[in-house]
Write a protein that holds these residues in place. Sequence first.
Motif, short mmCIF file in Angstrom:
data_model
loop_
_atom_site.label_atom_id
_atom_site.label_comp_id
_atom_site.label_asym_id
_atom_site.label_seq_id
_atom_site.Cartn_x
_atom_site.Cartn_y
_atom_site.Cartn_z
N LEU A 64 0.85 -1.19 0.00
CA LEU A 64 0.00 0.00 0.00
C LEU A 64 0.89 1.24 0.00
O LEU A 64 1.61 1.49 0.97
CB LEU A 64 -0.93 -0.02 1.21
N GLU A 65 0.85 1.99 -1.08
CA GLU A 65 1.77 3.10 -1.29
C GLU A 65 1.00 4.43 -1.34
O GLU A 65 0.13 4.63 -2.17
CB GLU A 65 2.54 2.90 -2.61
N ASP A 66 1.34 5.33 -0.42
CA ASP A 66 0.66 6.63 -0.38
C ASP A 66 1.50 7.77 -0.96
O ASP A 66 1.11 8.93 -0.89
CB ASP A 66 0.21 6.97 1.04
N ASP A 67 2.64 7.45 -1.53
CA ASP A 67 3.48 8.46 -2.17
C ASP A 67 3.14 8.48 -3.67
O ASP A 67 3.45 7.52 -4.39
CB ASP A 67 4.96 8.13 -1.97
N PRO A 68 2.51 9.55 -4.16
CA PRO A 68 2.10 9.58 -5.57
C PRO A 68 3.27 9.55 -6.55
O PRO A 68 3.08 9.28 -7.74
CB PRO A 68 1.32 10.90 -5.67
N ARG A 69 4.48 9.79 -6.06
CA ARG A 69 5.65 9.77 -6.95
C ARG A 69 6.09 8.35 -7.28
O ARG A 69 6.84 8.13 -8.23
CB ARG A 69 6.81 10.54 -6.31
N VAL A 70 5.63 7.39 -6.47
CA VAL A 70 6.02 6.00 -6.69
C VAL A 70 5.04 5.35 -7.66
O VAL A 70 3.84 5.26 -7.40
CB VAL A 70 6.04 5.22 -5.36
#
Length: 458
Positions: free
Chosen positions: A33-39
């Motif tokens: 679950l990734e909350d960094d939009p850059r990833v």
Amino acid sequence: MGEVHCLYKWDEKKARQFESWVKANDQRFVLFLEDDPRVLILQTPHPRIRCVSLSSPEVLEKLAWEFLYLPFSYESPAEQILQKMASIHSEIGFRAFDYADQGLQLLENFKSNLSLPTCLAKDLYGKFQNIPAIVCGGGPSLAACHAELKRLQDSALIIGCGAGVEALLKMGIKPHFAAHVDPAPLHRFTSTDIPLFYQLRTAADVVKKYKGPRFLVSGTGNFPLETWVQKKWDLEPIFDGGWTVGTFGAAIALHLGCSSITLAGIDLATSKGQLYAPGVKTTSTADQFLPMKNRDGEPVLSRADWVLAADWLDAYAKAHSDRKWGTISRKGLEIPSIPLTTLEEIPAVSKISIVEQPVVNGQAIWKEIESSFQRCLDLCTKILQGMEKIFPQNPAENGECTLLEHDLTQELAYSQVLDPLWTYWRHVISRHNFSGEFGLYLNRILFFQSICEKVHAL
């Protein structure tokens, strides 16, 4: 065994470590679950290892639905995002529980319970005004009030809830009412003439044990067929009975009009190996329990439904502050709006009597339900035969199949059972990669056919 393992933040090294794990079972998934939009991860070591962007608030709920009926595990349970995922998964799991076995347990209970004569609980509502109620569960605190329960058993309304009924009987106390809601309880119950509050969903084997008057209470609104039956008898569509049989008993006491409601043996907490009800140990695996603190700050074990029950009781007591509330549980979960009390504070009143009420019978209602399932089975068979003739044409574009589908949707078995079931089970079936509109339509009709055959065999 299938499982969904959740991690916070993408980690390529960890993703590769899980590759062999997901390959060992086609129902294993790993979600980063990734909350960094850059990833932005376009390719992972395996299709069932995914990096999920938390781009909108609905993403976690969509994941819970996509992997319905699979257990979730978490790398770091204390991580806020993973806690939120766990909470959403648990909530949807509770909502979907009635459908986990394709609704067959409930339907079996409905068939049996509708075959028995019953009174309607609404005919008793408001008939016990100015009478104190003691709502008894099977928790450890019940034994501490044995003497006071003996003193009050002819003057305070005692409601035994679930395992609390057996606990009271073993103490030599016969409650005025029993309350049961569990469709498939773990406890065993003895035959008795105690009047019973129950729902259509309540385990048929348990309901049959009660030879005295039975009082049917409306359901939760979660299973449409239950609501459909209730309308036949002019019952309210939903009875808010909370999360457990103990909260159900408290709600019953309020509807009966009782002036005070005291909880006994409703601790909502236990400890390893402790008896929560006579003869029944807490043998569930540790991951089914949650480490919590009781009102004294001591470590105890609780469960998700018990925690929800405590919150529900807190809100319910606040909403009904015209009644006097209390609990004798000193070692259970704290319920802020329900203070500690003792049964010594409850005054004895005149002897309680239960007036006989009119009886109804639901055999004709089940016959109507059963006939609809048979018609649905016949229609599904005709649709499948039609699909075989037109393959690979989309059945939605075929006139004969469309007319048969229309007739199917008009049946009460479809609108009240089959279609609601499909709302849940299409997520499970879709995971098995039946591709294309034809494949999904085919498996939907096969699913309906299977349910109808199983209902016919009940």
